[in-house]
Write a protein that holds these residues in place. Structure first.
Motif, PDB file in Angstrom:
ATOM      1  N   ARG A 226       0.828  -1.219   0.000  1.00  0.00           N
ATOM      2  CA  ARG A 226       0.000   0.000   0.000  1.00  0.00           C
ATOM      3  C   ARG A 226       0.859   1.263   0.000  1.00  0.00           C
ATOM      4  O   ARG A 226       0.470   2.291  -0.539  1.00  0.00           O
ATOM      5  CB  ARG A 226      -0.892   0.031   1.251  1.00  0.00           C
ATOM      6  CG  ARG A 226      -1.991  -0.988   1.266  1.00  0.00           C
ATOM      7  CD  ARG A 226      -2.550  -1.136   2.655  1.00  0.00           C
ATOM      8  NE  ARG A 226      -1.474  -1.438   3.618  1.00  0.00           N
ATOM      9  CZ  ARG A 226      -1.629  -1.589   4.909  1.00  0.00           C
ATOM     10  NH1 ARG A 226      -2.813  -1.466   5.435  1.00  0.00           N
ATOM     11  NH2 ARG A 226      -0.609  -1.868   5.704  1.00  0.00           N
ATOM     12  N   SER A 227       2.041   1.203   0.633  1.00  0.00           N
ATOM     13  CA  SER A 227       2.845   2.427   0.779  1.00  0.00           C
ATOM     14  C   SER A 227       3.310   2.937  -0.577  1.00  0.00           C
ATOM     15  O   SER A 227       3.548   2.155  -1.496  1.00  0.00           O
ATOM     16  CB  SER A 227       4.089   2.139   1.621  1.00  0.00           C
ATOM     17  OG  SER A 227       3.729   1.496   2.796  1.00  0.00           O
ATOM     18  N   LYS A 322      -6.584  -9.824   4.354  1.00  0.00           N
ATOM     19  CA  LYS A 322      -6.685 -11.261   4.031  1.00  0.00           C
ATOM     20  C   LYS A 322      -8.074 -11.620   3.514  1.00  0.00           C
ATOM     21  O   LYS A 322      -8.195 -12.362   2.545  1.00  0.00           O
ATOM     22  CB  LYS A 322      -6.276 -12.105   5.236  1.00  0.00           C
ATOM     23  CG  LYS A 322      -4.815 -11.800   5.639  1.00  0.00           C
ATOM     24  CD  LYS A 322      -4.018 -12.939   6.200  1.00  0.00           C
ATOM     25  CE  LYS A 322      -2.593 -12.481   6.483  1.00  0.00           C
ATOM     26  NZ  LYS A 322      -1.619 -13.480   6.728  1.00  0.00           N
ATOM     27  N   TYR A 358      -5.989 -11.512  14.004  1.00  0.00           N
ATOM     28  CA  TYR A 358      -4.931 -12.105  13.174  1.00  0.00           C
ATOM     29  C   TYR A 358      -5.181 -13.613  13.028  1.00  0.00           C
ATOM     30  O   TYR A 358      -5.052 -14.171  11.939  1.00  0.00           O
ATOM     31  CB  TYR A 358      -3.568 -11.824  13.813  1.00  0.00           C
ATOM     32  CG  TYR A 358      -2.395 -12.284  12.974  1.00  0.00           C
ATOM     33  CD1 TYR A 358      -2.097 -11.664  11.762  1.00  0.00           C
ATOM     34  CD2 TYR A 358      -1.595 -13.342  13.391  1.00  0.00           C
ATOM     35  CE1 TYR A 358      -1.027 -12.096  10.985  1.00  0.00           C
ATOM     36  CE2 TYR A 358      -0.517 -13.772  12.617  1.00  0.00           C
ATOM     37  CZ  TYR A 358      -0.243 -13.140  11.418  1.00  0.00           C
ATOM     38  OH  TYR A 358       0.811 -13.573  10.635  1.00  0.00           O
ATOM     39  N   MET A 395       7.304  -9.516   9.987  1.00  0.00           N
ATOM     40  CA  MET A 395       6.515  -8.906  11.051  1.00  0.00           C
ATOM     41  C   MET A 395       6.816  -9.460  12.443  1.00  0.00           C
ATOM     42  O   MET A 395       6.627  -8.765  13.428  1.00  0.00           O
ATOM     43  CB  MET A 395       5.021  -9.013  10.743  1.00  0.00           C
ATOM     44  CG  MET A 395       4.534 -10.417  10.490  1.00  0.00           C
ATOM     45  SD  MET A 395       2.734 -10.525  10.338  1.00  0.00           S
ATOM     46  CE  MET A 395       2.342  -9.509   8.944  1.00  0.00           C
TER      47      MET A 395
HETATM   48  N1  LIG Z   1       7.052 -12.997   9.618  1.00  0.00           N
HETATM   49  C1  LIG Z   1       6.590 -14.071  10.179  1.00  0.00           C
HETATM   50  O1  LIG Z   1       7.217 -14.593  11.084  1.00  0.00           O
HETATM   51  C2  LIG Z   1       5.297 -14.682   9.717  1.00  0.00           C
HETATM   52  C3  LIG Z   1       4.861 -15.865  10.335  1.00  0.00           C
HETATM   53  C4  LIG Z   1       3.681 -16.438   9.914  1.00  0.00           C
HETATM   54  C5  LIG Z   1       2.964 -15.885   8.880  1.00  0.00           C
HETATM   55  N2  LIG Z   1       3.397 -14.727   8.287  1.00  0.00           N
HETATM   56  C6  LIG Z   1       2.574 -14.196   7.180  1.00  0.00           C
HETATM   57  O2  LIG Z   1       3.405 -13.995   6.064  1.00  0.00           O
HETATM   58  C7  LIG Z   1       3.003 -12.830   5.355  1.00  0.00           C
HETATM   59  C8  LIG Z   1       4.198 -11.906   5.163  1.00  0.00           C
HETATM   60  O3  LIG Z   1       4.639 -11.498   6.444  1.00  0.00           O
HETATM   61  P1  LIG Z   1       5.918 -10.590   6.671  1.00  0.00           P
HETATM   62  O4  LIG Z   1       6.548 -11.058   7.890  1.00  0.00           O
HETATM   63  O5  LIG Z   1       6.689 -10.491   5.422  1.00  0.00           O
HETATM   64  O6  LIG Z   1       5.200  -9.200   7.010  1.00  0.00           O
HETATM   65  P2  LIG Z   1       5.666  -7.718   6.671  1.00  0.00           P
HETATM   66  O7  LIG Z   1       7.134  -7.619   6.626  1.00  0.00           O
HETATM   67  O8  LIG Z   1       4.914  -6.841   7.599  1.00  0.00           O
HETATM   68  O9  LIG Z   1       5.101  -7.549   5.209  1.00  0.00           O
HETATM   69  C9  LIG Z   1       3.732  -7.513   4.946  1.00  0.00           C
HETATM   70  C10 LIG Z   1       3.531  -6.585   3.786  1.00  0.00           C
HETATM   71  O10 LIG Z   1       2.154  -6.588   3.444  1.00  0.00           O
HETATM   72  C11 LIG Z   1       1.861  -5.288   2.962  1.00  0.00           C
HETATM   73  N3  LIG Z   1       0.414  -5.079   3.116  1.00  0.00           N
HETATM   74  C12 LIG Z   1      -0.304  -5.072   4.252  1.00  0.00           C
HETATM   75  N4  LIG Z   1      -1.602  -4.847   3.976  1.00  0.00           N
HETATM   76  C13 LIG Z   1      -1.695  -4.697   2.640  1.00  0.00           C
HETATM   77  C14 LIG Z   1      -2.751  -4.434   1.764  1.00  0.00           C
HETATM   78  N5  LIG Z   1      -4.013  -4.269   2.198  1.00  0.00           N
HETATM   79  N6  LIG Z   1      -2.487  -4.352   0.447  1.00  0.00           N
HETATM   80  C15 LIG Z   1      -1.224  -4.510  -0.010  1.00  0.00           C
HETATM   81  N7  LIG Z   1      -0.172  -4.755   0.769  1.00  0.00           N
HETATM   82  C16 LIG Z   1      -0.400  -4.841   2.088  1.00  0.00           C
HETATM   83  C17 LIG Z   1       2.696  -4.339   3.805  1.00  0.00           C
HETATM   84  O11 LIG Z   1       3.063  -3.188   3.085  1.00  0.00           O
HETATM   85  P3  LIG Z   1       2.248  -1.805   3.218  1.00  0.00           P
HETATM   86  O12 LIG Z   1       2.106  -1.536   4.654  1.00  0.00           O
HETATM   87  O13 LIG Z   1       3.047  -0.865   2.438  1.00  0.00           O
HETATM   88  O14 LIG Z   1       0.942  -2.092   2.576  1.00  0.00           O
HETATM   89  C18 LIG Z   1       3.937  -5.156   4.094  1.00  0.00           C
HETATM   90  O15 LIG Z   1       5.003  -4.814   3.249  1.00  0.00           O
HETATM   91  C19 LIG Z   1       1.889 -12.205   6.157  1.00  0.00           C
HETATM   92  O16 LIG Z   1       0.665 -12.526   5.556  1.00  0.00           O
HETATM   93  C20 LIG Z   1       1.978 -12.846   7.511  1.00  0.00           C
HETATM   94  O17 LIG Z   1       0.711 -12.964   8.108  1.00  0.00           O
HETATM   95  C21 LIG Z   1       4.538 -14.124   8.691  1.00  0.00           C
END
Ligand SMILES: NC(=O)c1ccc[n+]([C@@H]2O[C@H](COP(=O)([O-])OP(=O)(O)OC[C@H]3O[C@@H](n4cnc5c(N)ncnc54)[C@H](OP(=O)(O)O)[C@@H]3O)[C@@H](O)[C@H]2O)c1
Length: 591
Positions: A226-227, A322, A358, A395
């Protein structure tokens, strides 16, 4: 009953508006005043007439009101009304779980699993279960049978949290490890020069997957978030005018590195929950790269915090990415054959940790993947990947951790998924036609346990609970502090359950005021936390934390998986027999 009108009653029939939190308070207040404080709450609003369950995603919002939000508001009202006595909530739904593979699934109902899994972690006096059924024909013998099954379910103290009835059978959900082998040939679903859209592509995990696709197949990548992100012709100027650690600068450098690996990259700002923005993004991508071969939905929002502080605004910001995101992707790609749609879900949807919305958002992704698997008859794959925490990126590293919990989190980071393990798993998973795979670098039960105890601890650390804690009574033995995580988890549960400030590892459960009723609740709590079967009699055999922790650890080390499964089945049978005996005794007592 639900209605838009003010709460009204007639002969103990009350009408409340599921969208209005105050209505739940009014109802509970009235019941307390009448000395009718409930011990069991049966939630039936996710039980819909058969014809209404086939609607797939069209009813997403409506389902949230009567499913997720009603349970959230109920839990908040229970707290506001100081209902700290033991309570059981059973959410009965239909067409939520895929058991036979033939159900018409309604994935929009799966968000109710958020409250069902999280409420007991935050409110130890409340136990919750989700009971999924298939509605039989009205007035048939099957309808009578189902009513009988549900009555037994609600009166006998079964321990599983996720249950489904199909015909005469009762199903419980468990997970067993399987090895997904590496095959010699490349992942058949990834093409050299293939075009892949990654929502959340500039996030931590998104960029790791992008790097992997650049290295392995020189992919054409569309990365969205989104950013705002500077246009490519502004990158050099941006880098020159910002500090080394500026977040955008770091991302620009990472995208440039992808290009250096041979990938072509298109970065577009678009909110995945916004149909117009996403349609424009896809049009632009198709114009530049042609057909899109695969989509990785890695966008996600996670906001820590407890149920008591959840507002519809916070919830909506978590669910939208989601739930609406998937609706949007489904609409855009309805007539396109995708090699795969990978939905990045989380282990939290199974364990219940982190935050109620979540968990709900990820439970929806899981259910949606099963829904697609049931309705899909070509080789296109929709898969939910339930990731355990990742190391180094994403995250899990960003959320603020209270000081007291830092050592615990650091310890857990060590067993999290490394980027290399993550991409290797992703590669292997794509070779199979499975709707859902959990990825964890450690024993799954240990991972689930950790997620749950983290949530319990955070709920206690972040706010002082309304429950009053009493000092530890004078016992014959002196206080000894827990020495490891299992002991700490057990101590945590006892403290909540018994309302005692601190419990030592040699303290006897019954000397601390535990009784057989508390023992049943503790047994349920143990099963949820350790995802393993216990009998109430175990507590008589191992009445201290030290004994019980040793017993738990010994069993885990000694028993290989299949033995565990077999002994679990045997213990389940024994426990059920015990429960049936108990409930018969209770029934006889009641006359
Ligand atoms: N990291 C972990 O340990 C972990 C563990 C289990 C599951 N996951 C899942 O894996 C996925 C990726 O996680 P991550 O750790 O890479 O998180 P992250 O670093 O926070 O990245 C998530 C990205 O999603 C984008 N985003 C959020 N809402 C959005 C929207 N409505 N439209 C478009 N982009 C959007 C954000 O960018 P903007 O804010 O710019 O939109 C952000 O860059 C997530 O779905 C998370 O639930 C992560």
């Amino acid at each position: 009953f639900s209605s838009d009108s003010q709460s009204a009653k007639s002969q103990r029939v009350y009408t409340i508006n599921p969208r209005r939190p105050n209505d739940y308070d009014a109802l509970l207040k009235e019941l307390i005043a009448l000395d009718l404080t409930p011990k069991i709450i049966v939630h039936l609003w996710s039980l819909t007439p058969q014809g209404h369950t086939v609607s797939g995603l069209e009813n997403v919002d409506q389902a949230q009101e009567k499913g997720f939000y009603s349970l959230l508001f109920l839990a908040q009202a229970l707290e506001r009304q100081n209902m700290t006595d033991r309570l059981q909530i059973a959410a009965i739904s239909n067409n939520l779980q895929s058991v036979t593979g033939e159900e018409m699934l309604s994935p929009e109902k799966a968000t109710l699993l958020g409250p069902i899994k999280t409420i007991p972690l935050e409110y130890p006096n409340i136990s919750c279960s989700s009971i999924d059924v298939i509605l039989p024909q009205a007035e048939s013998w099957q309808e009578d049978k189902l009513a009988e099954q549900l009555l037994t379910e609600l009166t006998a103290e079964f321990s599983e949290q996720i249950i489904a009835y199909r015909g005469k059978h009762r199903w419980g959900q468990t997970f067993e490890p399987v090895r997904i082998e590496t095959k010699a040939e490349d992942a058949p679903r990834l093409h050299e020069g293939g075009v892949y859209l990654i929502t959340g592509g500039l996030g931590g995990i998104g960029l790791v997957i992008a790097d992997h696709l650049a290295r392995t197949v020189k992919a054409k990548l569309i990365l969205s978030g989104r950013s705002e992100f500077p246009r490519q012709d502004q990158w050099e100027q941006w880098l020159a005018s910002h500090e080394q650690h500026d977040q955008v600068s770091e991302k620009i450098r990472q995208v440039k590195a992808l290009e250096a690996l041979g990938a072509e990259v298109l970065v577009v700002s678009a909110d995945v929950s916004n149909l117009e923005q996403m349609q424009a993004l896809v049009n632009q991508a198709r114009e530049r790269f042609g057909k899109i071969h695969g989509v990785i939905h890695a966008a996600g929002v996670a906001i820590p915090g407890e149920i008591r502080f959840r507002t519809p605004e916070i919830v909506e910001s978590v669910l939208a990415t989601k739930l609406k995101g998937v609706s949007v992707l489904e609409t855009i790609f309805r007539d396109t054959h995708l090699d795969f749609l990978a939905l990045f879900s989380s282990l939290s949807s199974i364990s219940g940790g982190f935050a109620v919305d979540y968990v709900a958002a990820n439970a929806f992704l899981d259910a949606y993947a099963h829904y697609r698997a049931t309705n899909n008859n070509n080789d296109s794959l929709t898969i939910a990947i339930n990731w355990d925490n990742w190391q180094q990126v994403g995250m899990a590293l960003q959320s603020e951790v209270p000081e007291e919990l830092k050592p615990f989190h650091e310890e857990n980071q060590k067993s999290s998924i490394s980027p290399k393990e993550g991409t290797e798993s992703f590669n292997r998973i794509l070779r199979y036609q499975l709707p859902q795979v959990i990825v964890s670098g450690r024993d799954l039960q240990a991972a689930i346990r950790q997620h749950r105890s983290a949530q319990r601890m955070e709920a206690r650390v972040r706010v002082s609970p309304s429950q009053q804690f009493y000092p530890r009574p004078n016992l014959s033995n002196s206080y000894v502090i827990p020495r490891n995580q299992v002991e700490q988890t057990l101590a945590d549960i006892w403290q909540q359950l018994l309302g005692i400030e601190k419990v030592g590892i040699h303290d006897n459960f019954f000397e601390l005021g535990g009784d057989s009723l508390l023992a049943v609740q503790f047994r349920n709590n143990l099963q949820e936390t350790f995802n393993k079967d216990f009998l109430t009699t175990d507590l008589f055999q191992y009445p201290t934390i030290s004994d019980l922790a040793e017993y738990i650890s010994r069993e885990q080390v000694e028993q290989p998986t299949f033995q565990l499964a077999r002994s679990r089945a045997k213990r389940q049978q024994d426990a059920m027999e015990e429960e049936i005996k108990l409930s018969e005794q209770r029934r006889k007592k009641r006359g």
